[in-house]
Enzyme design. Structure first.
Site, short mmCIF file in Angstrom:
data_model
loop_
_atom_site.label_atom_id
_atom_site.label_comp_id
_atom_site.label_asym_id
_atom_site.label_seq_id
_atom_site.Cartn_x
_atom_site.Cartn_y
_atom_site.Cartn_z
N LYS A 99 0.89 -1.17 0.00
CA LYS A 99 0.00 0.00 0.00
C LYS A 99 0.92 1.22 0.00
CE LYS A 99 -1.79 3.09 1.88
NZ LYS A 99 -1.53 4.50 1.46
N GLU A 120 9.93 16.44 14.46
CA GLU A 120 10.61 16.39 13.15
C GLU A 120 10.15 17.58 12.31
OE1 GLU A 120 9.14 12.61 11.59
OE2 GLU A 120 11.14 12.17 10.84
N GLU A 154 9.23 1.24 10.95
CA GLU A 154 10.32 2.21 10.73
C GLU A 154 9.67 3.58 10.82
OE1 GLU A 154 13.49 1.66 10.31
OE2 GLU A 154 13.60 -0.47 9.88
N CYS A 159 13.84 10.52 7.27
CA CYS A 159 13.71 10.19 8.68
C CYS A 159 15.05 10.24 9.40
CB CYS A 159 13.11 8.80 8.83
SG CYS A 159 14.02 7.61 7.85
P1 NAP Z 1 2.46 8.65 7.26
O1 NAP Z 1 1.49 9.76 7.17
O2 NAP Z 1 2.57 7.89 8.52
O3 NAP Z 1 2.12 7.68 6.03
C1 NAP Z 1 2.87 6.53 5.76
C2 NAP Z 1 1.99 5.52 5.01
O4 NAP Z 1 0.92 5.12 5.87
C3 NAP Z 1 1.33 6.09 3.77
O5 NAP Z 1 1.21 5.05 2.82
C4 NAP Z 1 -0.04 6.50 4.27
O6 NAP Z 1 -0.99 6.56 3.25
C5 NAP Z 1 -0.33 5.37 5.23
N1 NAP Z 1 -1.31 5.66 6.27
C6 NAP Z 1 -1.67 6.85 6.79
N2 NAP Z 1 -2.60 6.66 7.76
C7 NAP Z 1 -2.83 5.33 7.84
C8 NAP Z 1 -3.66 4.50 8.64
N3 NAP Z 1 -4.46 5.01 9.60
N4 NAP Z 1 -3.63 3.17 8.44
C9 NAP Z 1 -2.83 2.63 7.50
N5 NAP Z 1 -2.01 3.36 6.71
C10 NAP Z 1 -1.99 4.70 6.88
O7 NAP Z 1 3.94 9.14 6.95
P2 NAP Z 1 4.45 10.00 5.71
O8 NAP Z 1 4.08 11.41 5.95
O9 NAP Z 1 4.06 9.37 4.43
O10 NAP Z 1 6.02 9.80 5.85
C11 NAP Z 1 6.81 10.61 6.65
C12 NAP Z 1 7.14 9.93 7.95
O11 NAP Z 1 7.79 8.69 7.67
C13 NAP Z 1 8.14 10.71 8.77
O12 NAP Z 1 7.77 10.67 10.12
C14 NAP Z 1 9.44 9.95 8.58
O13 NAP Z 1 10.37 10.11 9.61
C15 NAP Z 1 8.97 8.56 8.46
N6 NAP Z 1 9.95 7.73 7.74
C16 NAP Z 1 10.63 6.80 8.47
C17 NAP Z 1 11.61 6.01 7.86
C18 NAP Z 1 12.36 5.00 8.64
O14 NAP Z 1 13.01 4.16 8.02
N7 NAP Z 1 12.30 4.99 9.96
C19 NAP Z 1 11.87 6.16 6.50
C20 NAP Z 1 11.15 7.12 5.78
C21 NAP Z 1 10.18 7.89 6.43
P3 NAP Z 1 -1.36 7.96 2.56
O15 NAP Z 1 -0.06 8.63 2.22
O16 NAP Z 1 -2.13 7.54 1.39
O17 NAP Z 1 -2.13 8.73 3.58
#
Ligand code: NAP
Length: 480
Positions: free
Chosen positions: A175, A382, A251, A285
């Site tokens: 997804k 962040e 992650e 991240c």
């Molecule tokens: P996000 O809002 O948490 O979204 C991540 C994924 O989860 C997207 O596919 C999103 O879909 C989906 N999602 C959102 N709400 C959901 C729910 N209730 N149930 C299931 N899936 C759901 O994060 P983001 O803004 O895309 O990414 C940025 C974050 O990722 C930052 O905090 C960053 O630090 C972290 N990150 C961590 C790593 C690591 O390796 N630790 C690497 C990269 C990024 P939609 O986009 O379609 O809403």
């Protein structure tokens, strides 16, 4: 077939939403619609789990070498299509083309590595506790895996999860983020071309992430969820997985400290900070979120670093020489603006930047702030943007305490030329990844992951495949 694919992949077929709905994918640099992509419902998503479940026994029964052959073909195809994939990443995500090419190489490296690593899954034969017993521990694939991925590395966050899962013998439902589905669909198309059997990789695109997430976490046939994204969503998924006691890798977010000690090599520290802070316009991240500089080197560091930051080229990622592209969306930009306004109101000073950039509505000027303190929002959250906040400290213990003063524990960096300090600080920092005298730590050969609220599990390296394996103990009674 073109790599541009607007439909979801289920059981080897490209399918639209049963309702016929689509959603727009927007180029963040220009605001233009890149493509209309299938907007699948939670119900549509069930078909993807059906397909992954049906494909699992046959895929798991292949030899590791047979799976590796397909994975290697996939790696070759991703590499051959570097330019097309990089353009797609830049178009839907905004990062400069040079960085997008780097992401394709980085993402492909996981496919290559795990194609090999899948052939090195070993078990144990253990000395028995009784003379008429023989004891084995074998490793088997977990089963159907759901992979939920973010927009900031639309290719690499998929291959980092899917490659070890497939190499281990699992089947997957991906997804991707609604902001960047096209790169995900393009790599799936290349998997098809590589000869991946129907149902082994499925990719579900849709706007209603919470509903799709409910299906993926609520279905007991899904045995593992692997998620990269925010800590907030990670916690929701953690709770939702409890009912069917799934294996889980998370992650999540970070709040990386980047510490420059008085004895650091100044030029190396400035180079490292530039890479670590401004890659992907600060939207990674593991980006330095707090730069802590010791008093004796502080002013020289600020001068050299801000000279480099002022010279950065801000432009559409497709423009030759672009170093800073747009932020992903209006929410992302608003957060950066709020963090900077809060810091300035509480006494920080902008050495450069500190405001939006006129390259377009989602661009923000690369910014260096000095006089940043613990009470400012950016100290604990962040920022996810091109903002480098500099904190001043006097003693090593003070830097360690400040660095560890966060609920996050993903990556931390420090620069020193002192060997004893290297070990003291490496051991004292409460983080899953430590960069010493380097600002770039990601590689397919090492275990990537965080502690505390930055997550569970590791991706990459020999540890990465373990996340997709179960250990099965066998106790065999024999006649003596
Ligand atoms: P996000 O809002 O948490 O979204 C991540 C994924 O989860 C997207 O596919 C999103 O879909 C989906 N999602 C959102 N709400 C959901 C729910 N209730 N149930 C299931 N899936 C759901 O994060 P983001 O803004 O895309 O990414 C940025 C974050 O990722 C930052 O905090 C960053 O630090 C972290 N990150 C961590 C790593 C690591 O390796 N630790 C690497 C990269 C990024 P939609 O986009 O379609 O809403």
């Amino acid at each position: 077939m073109s790599l541009y694919q607007p439909l979801s992949l289920i059981n080897g077929q490209w399918v639209g939403a049963s309702s016929g709905a689509t959603f727009d994918v927007i180029n963040p640099a220009t605001g233009a619609i890149v493509e209309k992509v299938a907007d699948l419902s939670a119900d549509d998503c069930k078909a993807a789990i059906d397909a992954a479940e049906a494909a699992f026994p046959k895929w798991a029964a292949l030899t590791a070498k047979e799976r590796a052959t397909i994975l290697r073909r996939w790696f070759n195809l991703i590499t051959e299509h570097t330019e097309a994939l990089a353009e797609l990443i830049t178009e839907e995500m905004g990062k400069p083309l040079a960085e997008a090419r780097g992401e394709v190489a980085y993402g492909a490296s996981f496919v290559d590595w795990f194609a090999e690593e899948g052939r090195r899954i070993y078990g144990d034969v253990i000395a028995p506790h009784m003379a008429d017993k023989r004891i084995l521990a074998i490793k088997q694939p977990v089963g159907v895996v759901a992979a939920i991925t973010p927009w900031n590395f639309p290719l690499a966050m998929i291959t980092r999860k899917v490659s070890p899962a497939l190499a281990a013998g699992c089947t997957v439902v991906i997804k991707p983020s609604e902001d960047t589905p096209l790169t995900a669909l393009a790599v799936c198309e290349l998997a098809n071309q590589a000869g991946m059997p129907a149902g082994v990789i499925n990719c579900v695109t849709g706007m209603d992430a919470p509903a799709i997430g409910q299906v993926l976490t609520g279905d007991s046939r899904v045995r593992k969820v692997t998620f990269t994204g925010s800590t907030q969503v990670g916690k929701i998924l953690y709770r939702q997985c409890a009912d069917s006691v799934k294996k889980l890798s998370l992650e999540l977010g970070g709040n990386a400290p980047f510490i420059v000690f008085d004895d650091a090599d100044l030029d190396a520290a400035v180079d490292g900070a530039m890479l670590c802070k401004f890659r992907n316009a600060g939207q990674t991240c593991v980006c330095a979120n707090r730069i802590l500089v010791q008093s004796g080197i502080h002013d020289r560091f600020v001068e050299a670093f801000s000279a480099r930051v002022k010279a950065m080229k801000v432009a559409d990622g497709k423009t030759e020489g672009s170093e800073i592209g747009p932020l992903i969306n209006a929410d992302g930009k608003a957060k950066v603006e709020q963090h900077v306004e809060d810091a300035l109101a509480k006494g920080a000073t902008a050495v450069c930047g500190g405001s939006p950039h006129d390259a377009g509505p989602l661009f923000y000027s690369p910014t260096v702030l000095v006089g940043v303190t613990k009470d400012m929002r950016m100290a604990s959250e962040e920022t996810f943007g091109p903002v480098a906040p500099i904190y001043r400290f006097d003693r090593e213990e003070e830097a360690i305490a400040l660095a560890n003063d966060t609920q996050y524990g993903l990556a931390a960096y420090f620069y020193t030329e002192d060997l004893s300090r290297t070990f003291r600080v490496y051991e004292a920092l409460d983080y899953g990844i430590i960069g010493v005298n380097t600002g770039i730590i990601s590689t397919e050969v090492a275990p990537f992951g965080g502690v505390k609220e930055s997550g569970l599990g590791r991706e990459g390296g020999p540890h990465g495949i373990e996340e997709f394996l179960e250990t099965k103990y066998g106790c065999i009674g024999i006649k003596l």
